[in-house]
Design a protein around this motif. Structure first.
Motif, short mmCIF file in Angstrom:
data_model
loop_
_atom_site.label_atom_id
_atom_site.label_comp_id
_atom_site.label_asym_id
_atom_site.label_seq_id
_atom_site.Cartn_x
_atom_site.Cartn_y
_atom_site.Cartn_z
N GLY A 82 0.73 -1.04 -0.05
CA GLY A 82 -0.02 0.00 0.04
C GLY A 82 0.94 1.15 0.17
O GLY A 82 1.94 1.41 -0.30
N CYS A 83 0.21 2.24 0.55
CA CYS A 83 0.86 3.59 0.60
C CYS A 83 0.67 4.43 1.96
O CYS A 83 -0.39 3.86 2.47
N VAL A 84 1.18 5.50 2.06
CA VAL A 84 0.51 6.44 3.35
C VAL A 84 0.61 7.64 2.65
O VAL A 84 1.34 8.36 2.07
N TRP A 85 -0.58 8.33 2.84
CA TRP A 85 -0.82 9.79 2.77
C TRP A 85 -0.44 10.70 3.77
O TRP A 85 -1.00 10.38 4.92
N VAL A 86 0.25 11.69 3.38
CA VAL A 86 0.87 12.74 4.22
C VAL A 86 0.48 14.09 3.84
O VAL A 86 0.95 14.25 2.77
N ASN A 87 -0.35 14.58 4.34
CA ASN A 87 -0.83 15.97 4.05
C ASN A 87 -1.21 16.12 2.34
O ASN A 87 -0.79 16.98 1.80
N GLY A 88 -1.90 15.25 1.98
CA GLY A 88 -2.27 15.04 0.60
C GLY A 88 -1.28 14.36 -0.20
O GLY A 88 -1.38 14.38 -1.56
N LEU A 89 -0.05 14.08 0.16
CA LEU A 89 1.10 13.47 -0.63
C LEU A 89 1.18 12.20 -0.49
O LEU A 89 1.28 11.65 0.65
N MET A 90 1.19 11.22 -1.42
CA MET A 90 1.31 9.80 -1.46
C MET A 90 2.71 9.53 -1.42
O MET A 90 3.48 9.88 -2.39
N LEU A 91 3.05 8.52 -0.30
CA LEU A 91 4.32 8.03 -0.22
C LEU A 91 4.30 6.55 -0.26
O LEU A 91 3.45 6.07 0.37
N ARG A 92 5.33 6.11 -0.80
CA ARG A 92 5.49 4.60 -0.78
C ARG A 92 6.71 4.07 -0.37
O ARG A 92 7.14 4.81 0.39
N TYR A 93 6.95 2.65 -0.27
CA TYR A 93 8.13 2.30 0.44
C TYR A 93 9.46 3.00 0.45
O TYR A 93 9.96 3.37 -0.50
N LEU A 94 9.85 3.39 1.66
CA LEU A 94 11.11 4.10 2.08
C LEU A 94 11.30 5.59 1.83
O LEU A 94 12.22 6.20 1.76
N GLU A 95 9.89 6.15 1.14
CA GLU A 95 9.89 7.53 0.85
C GLU A 95 9.62 8.13 2.19
O GLU A 95 8.99 7.71 3.10
N GLN A 96 10.06 9.48 2.35
CA GLN A 96 9.83 10.30 3.39
C GLN A 96 9.72 11.72 3.12
O GLN A 96 10.07 12.25 2.01
N VAL A 97 8.92 12.36 4.26
CA VAL A 97 8.62 13.74 3.82
C VAL A 97 8.91 14.48 5.12
O VAL A 97 8.29 13.76 6.37
N PRO A 98 9.29 15.61 5.44
CA PRO A 98 9.24 16.35 6.72
C PRO A 98 7.92 16.73 7.07
O PRO A 98 7.00 17.09 6.28
N LEU A 99 7.64 16.85 8.50
CA LEU A 99 6.54 17.21 8.95
C LEU A 99 6.29 18.53 9.21
O LEU A 99 7.30 19.24 9.70
N SER A 100 5.03 19.15 9.25
CA SER A 100 5.03 20.56 9.81
C SER A 100 4.40 20.42 11.24
O SER A 100 4.25 19.54 11.71
N ALA A 101 4.10 21.61 11.69
CA ALA A 101 3.57 21.72 12.98
C ALA A 101 2.33 20.82 13.07
O ALA A 101 1.91 20.22 14.37
#
Length: 206
Positions: A82-101
């Motif tokens: 599957g995947c993970v949605w973070v603030n409307g952005l789709m991420l897959r295996y080993l992808e990462q994104v910085p978090l906001s407040a």
């Protein structure tokens, strides 16, 4: 004097799973600067008993930006499924994104809200968990749901019909008015019209 710790306030909600799915989730825990793991495995800090969740599904990883005296956090996907949605952005295996407040996260049917309250300690942080009985994310985008992870139903043409597939477009069934003696020709207006098939002209006499 004790240094104030950065606090991650994490709220969790699942629309169909009962309280048993979150029975193994601690309401408060303190960690050093190692990643906070979420999944259904025994070594996960936030252990969720949710179908389609990997043993290690994602991690919240603290880091220090260059020139900053505060901890920042990123979310990394650890699951191959599957995947993970973070603030409307789709991420897959080993992808990462910085978090906001304030962040909204969706995965495997779980809704998660993450609020970061900054502290001055660079050596540890605290995670406080709230189990929400009501939805956390009121989203308008259908693609943020898990529906895309399932195979869409295949449309079958009716008996005797044929289906023409165009890349990037749905299939179109054959026009009922089209007969074997007709063919599709482009019209001057950019559409498509049915033209009768013309027989080849008779061979001219010598």
């Amino acid at each position: 004097m004790e240094k104030p710790l950065t606090v991650l306030r994490v709220a969790l909600h699942h629309p169909t799973q009962g309280p048993a799915a979150f029975a193994k989730v601690p309401l408060k825990l303190q960690l050093d600067t190692s990643p906070l793991l979420l999944g259904r495995g025994h070594n996960a800090h936030l252990r969720l008993m949710v179908p389609r969740l990997s043993r290690q599904h994602l991690s919240l990883e603290p880091y220090r930006e260059q020139g900053s005296s505060r901890l920042s956090f990123s979310l990394r996907v650890l699951s191959r499924q599957g995947c993970v949605w973070v603030n409307g952005l789709m991420l897959r295996y080993l992808e990462q994104v910085p978090l906001s407040a304030i962040n909204r996260v969706a995965f495997a049917g779980v809704q998660m809200a993450i609020c970061i309250e900054q502290g001055i300690s660079l050596e540890a942080f605290v995670c406080c968990v709230h189990l929400s009985p009501s939805p956390l994310i009121y989203r308008l985008k259908a693609e943020e749901t898990d529906e895309h992870e399932e195979s869409p139903p295949q449309l079958q043409p009716p008996p005797g019909g044929s289906e023409e597939q165009t890349p990037g477009r749905p299939g179109f069934l054959q026009d009922p008015s089209q007969t074997p003696d007709s063919s599709l020709q482009p019209s001057p207006g950019g559409g498509t019209e049915i033209q009768p098939r013309r027989e080849p002209p008779d061979k001219a006499p010598c």
